[in-house]
Design a protein around this motif. Structure first.
Motif, PDB file in Angstrom:
ATOM      1  N   VAL A  87       0.797  -1.091   0.116  1.00  0.00           N
ATOM      2  CA  VAL A  87       0.050   0.020  -0.078  1.00  0.00           C
ATOM      3  C   VAL A  87       0.950   1.392  -0.069  1.00  0.00           C
ATOM      4  N   HIS A  88       0.799   2.085  -1.135  1.00  0.00           N
ATOM      5  CA  HIS A  88       1.684   3.317  -1.195  1.00  0.00           C
ATOM      6  C   HIS A  88       1.056   4.336   0.124  1.00  0.00           C
ATOM      7  N   PRO A  89       2.172   4.879   0.381  1.00  0.00           N
ATOM      8  CA  PRO A  89       1.771   6.001   1.613  1.00  0.00           C
ATOM      9  C   PRO A  89       0.925   6.861   0.930  1.00  0.00           C
ATOM     10  N   SER A  90       0.632   7.125  -0.230  1.00  0.00           N
ATOM     11  CA  SER A  90      -0.363   8.302  -0.677  1.00  0.00           C
ATOM     12  C   SER A  90      -1.724   7.706  -0.265  1.00  0.00           C
ATOM     13  N   TYR A  91      -1.841   6.398  -0.121  1.00  0.00           N
ATOM     14  CA  TYR A  91      -3.350   5.797   0.293  1.00  0.00           C
ATOM     15  C   TYR A  91      -3.686   5.918   1.682  1.00  0.00           C
ATOM     16  N   LEU A  92      -2.512   5.984   2.482  1.00  0.00           N
ATOM     17  CA  LEU A  92      -2.911   5.756   3.801  1.00  0.00           C
ATOM     18  C   LEU A  92      -3.560   6.828   4.682  1.00  0.00           C
ATOM     19  N   ALA A  93      -3.953   7.936   4.128  1.00  0.00           N
ATOM     20  CA  ALA A  93      -4.702   8.969   4.407  1.00  0.00           C
ATOM     21  C   ALA A  93      -6.247   8.420   4.817  1.00  0.00           C
ATOM     22  N   ALA A  94      -6.886   7.414   3.838  1.00  0.00           N
ATOM     23  CA  ALA A  94      -7.741   6.824   3.948  1.00  0.00           C
ATOM     24  C   ALA A  94      -7.676   5.705   5.056  1.00  0.00           C
ATOM     25  N   PRO A  95      -9.103   5.114   5.417  1.00  0.00           N
ATOM     26  CA  PRO A  95      -9.147   4.015   6.314  1.00  0.00           C
ATOM     27  C   PRO A  95      -8.285   3.095   5.799  1.00  0.00           C
ATOM     28  N   LEU A  96      -7.654   2.027   6.462  1.00  0.00           N
ATOM     29  CA  LEU A  96      -7.048   1.114   5.806  1.00  0.00           C
ATOM     30  C   LEU A  96      -7.639   0.114   4.973  1.00  0.00           C
ATOM     31  N   ALA A 127      -8.117   1.688   1.758  1.00  0.00           N
ATOM     32  CA  ALA A 127      -6.825   1.916   0.752  1.00  0.00           C
ATOM     33  C   ALA A 127      -6.346   0.584   0.519  1.00  0.00           C
ATOM     34  N   ILE A 128      -6.653  -0.589   0.999  1.00  0.00           N
ATOM     35  CA  ILE A 128      -6.209  -1.911   0.519  1.00  0.00           C
ATOM     36  C   ILE A 128      -7.281  -2.149  -0.721  1.00  0.00           C
ATOM     37  N   LYS A 129      -8.505  -1.693  -0.551  1.00  0.00           N
ATOM     38  CA  LYS A 129      -9.425  -2.008  -1.637  1.00  0.00           C
ATOM     39  C   LYS A 129      -8.885  -1.187  -2.976  1.00  0.00           C
ATOM     40  N   GLU A 130      -8.442  -0.130  -2.832  1.00  0.00           N
ATOM     41  CA  GLU A 130      -8.248   0.558  -4.028  1.00  0.00           C
ATOM     42  C   GLU A 130      -7.022   0.072  -4.418  1.00  0.00           C
ATOM     43  N   VAL A 131      -5.978  -0.480  -3.745  1.00  0.00           N
ATOM     44  CA  VAL A 131      -4.834  -1.242  -4.383  1.00  0.00           C
ATOM     45  C   VAL A 131      -5.208  -2.539  -5.010  1.00  0.00           C
ATOM     46  N   LEU A 132      -6.198  -3.211  -4.332  1.00  0.00           N
ATOM     47  CA  LEU A 132      -6.615  -4.558  -5.057  1.00  0.00           C
ATOM     48  C   LEU A 132      -7.294  -4.139  -6.334  1.00  0.00           C
ATOM     49  N   LYS A 133      -8.097  -3.121  -6.471  1.00  0.00           N
ATOM     50  CA  LYS A 133      -8.935  -2.712  -7.791  1.00  0.00           C
ATOM     51  C   LYS A 133      -7.806  -2.330  -8.946  1.00  0.00           C
ATOM     52  N   GLU A 134      -6.552  -1.635  -8.588  1.00  0.00           N
ATOM     53  CA  GLU A 134      -5.609  -1.572  -9.447  1.00  0.00           C
ATOM     54  C   GLU A 134      -4.808  -2.915  -9.937  1.00  0.00           C
ATOM     55  N   LEU A 135      -4.714  -3.815  -8.965  1.00  0.00           N
ATOM     56  CA  LEU A 135      -3.957  -5.066  -9.409  1.00  0.00           C
ATOM     57  C   LEU A 135      -5.144  -6.091 -10.036  1.00  0.00           C
ATOM     58  N   PHE A 136      -6.088  -6.011  -9.876  1.00  0.00           N
ATOM     59  CA  PHE A 136      -6.963  -7.005 -10.307  1.00  0.00           C
ATOM     60  C   PHE A 136      -8.189  -6.602 -11.364  1.00  0.00           C
ATOM     61  N   ILE A 186     -13.197  -7.701   1.639  1.00  0.00           N
ATOM     62  CA  ILE A 186     -12.067  -8.036   2.277  1.00  0.00           C
ATOM     63  C   ILE A 186     -12.084  -9.049   3.471  1.00  0.00           C
ATOM     64  N   ARG A 187     -11.827 -10.127   3.594  1.00  0.00           N
ATOM     65  CA  ARG A 187     -11.934 -10.968   4.484  1.00  0.00           C
ATOM     66  C   ARG A 187     -10.891 -10.780   5.863  1.00  0.00           C
ATOM     67  N   SER A 188      -9.775 -10.607   5.541  1.00  0.00           N
ATOM     68  CA  SER A 188      -8.688 -10.338   6.764  1.00  0.00           C
ATOM     69  C   SER A 188      -7.639  -9.692   6.268  1.00  0.00           C
ATOM     70  N   VAL A 189      -6.972  -8.983   7.028  1.00  0.00           N
ATOM     71  CA  VAL A 189      -5.768  -8.167   6.754  1.00  0.00           C
ATOM     72  C   VAL A 189      -4.622  -8.594   7.792  1.00  0.00           C
ATOM     73  N   GLN A 190      -3.577  -8.949   7.504  1.00  0.00           N
ATOM     74  CA  GLN A 190      -2.449  -9.201   8.583  1.00  0.00           C
ATOM     75  C   GLN A 190      -1.229  -8.504   8.153  1.00  0.00           C
ATOM     76  N   GLY A 191      -0.391  -8.181   9.083  1.00  0.00           N
ATOM     77  CA  GLY A 191       0.886  -7.292   8.683  1.00  0.00           C
ATOM     78  C   GLY A 191       0.753  -6.142   8.679  1.00  0.00           C
ATOM     79  N   GLY A 192       1.320  -5.550   7.760  1.00  0.00           N
ATOM     80  CA  GLY A 192       1.699  -4.193   7.914  1.00  0.00           C
ATOM     81  C   GLY A 192       3.414  -3.731   8.026  1.00  0.00           C
ATOM     82  N   PHE A 193       4.001  -4.821   7.522  1.00  0.00           N
ATOM     83  CA  PHE A 193       5.268  -4.734   7.650  1.00  0.00           C
ATOM     84  C   PHE A 193       5.951  -3.704   6.384  1.00  0.00           C
ATOM     85  N   VAL A 194       7.053  -2.990   7.161  1.00  0.00           N
ATOM     86  CA  VAL A 194       7.632  -2.170   6.004  1.00  0.00           C
ATOM     87  C   VAL A 194       9.074  -2.984   5.780  1.00  0.00           C
TER      88      VAL A 194
END
Length: 196
Positions: A13-22, A25-34, A50-58
């Motif tokens: 998730v690019h930092p520019s998406y992180l102003a939105a709820p997580l 932001a992930i849904k927008e990235v998934l749309k771009e990918l799929f 989205i069923r589950s989100v784990q991690g958040g590692f940089v």
């Protein structure tokens, strides 16, 4: 025709998406990918949830967090034998093509041949007995799915080649009730009262 499939992927998730709820932001990235991409399970048309989100590692050297995401997508995946309605797009010596996602190819139908009076336009004429039925660009057509294939991506292509189709749907109009819808509109269904 449309299926709900569950997938899991690592999503950066690019930092520019992180102003939105997580989740947004992930849904927008998934749309771009799929979205509008053909996967081995069919053509992705929507991110369902989205069923589950784990991690958040940089990761080292990267300023964006990476999440392990389990999500469901809606895919277009016709099945063999399914009857689908589509609008005529074009024809050539190989058969007929229709507007649908992805555009199906109807190989040269049985008892059907190019219009002998106008070969330049490549109109197809269905001959049945002494009657001739024209298949042209005004037709909405019903076809039965015969095959679905996912050809490998070509490494090199000629400049004048048609665009690559990652999903090829092949169909037929050689059966009752198939072909241009206008052919069958005049046929009235037989009711139980008509049988004697």
């Amino acid at each position: 025709m449309f299926c709900l499939s569950e997938l899991e992927d690592r999503v950066r998730v690019h930092p520019s998406y992180l102003a939105a709820p997580l989740e947004d932001a992930i849904k927008e990235v998934l749309k771009e990918l799929f979205l509008d991409k053909v996967l081995s399970i069919g053509l992705c048309v929507s991110i369902y949830d989205i069923r589950s989100v784990q991690g958040g590692f940089v990761l080292p050297g990267d300023g964006a967090p990476t999440y392990k995401v389990r999500f469901r997508i809606v895919v277009f995946r016709p099945f063999v034998g399914e009857v689908i309605a589509a609008k005529f797009k074009e024809s050539d010596s190989n058969g007929l093509r229709y507007v649908y996602v992805p555009a199906p190819l109807i190989p040269t139908p049985n008892r059907c041949e190019p219009d002998p009076y106008n070969r330049n336009q490549m109109r197809w004429v269905w001959k049945y007995g002494d009657d001739e039925f024209i298949i042209d660009d005004s037709c909405q057509i019903k076809f039965r799915v015969e095959n679905i294939s996912y050809p490998p991506v070509p490494i090199e292509r000629a400049e004048d080649a048609k665009p690559f189709a990652p999903m090829v749907v092949t169909g037929t109009i050689d059966d009752d009730g198939l072909g241009p819808v206008s052919w069958w509109e005049a046929c009235a269904p037989i009711s139980d009262n008509d049988e004697d």
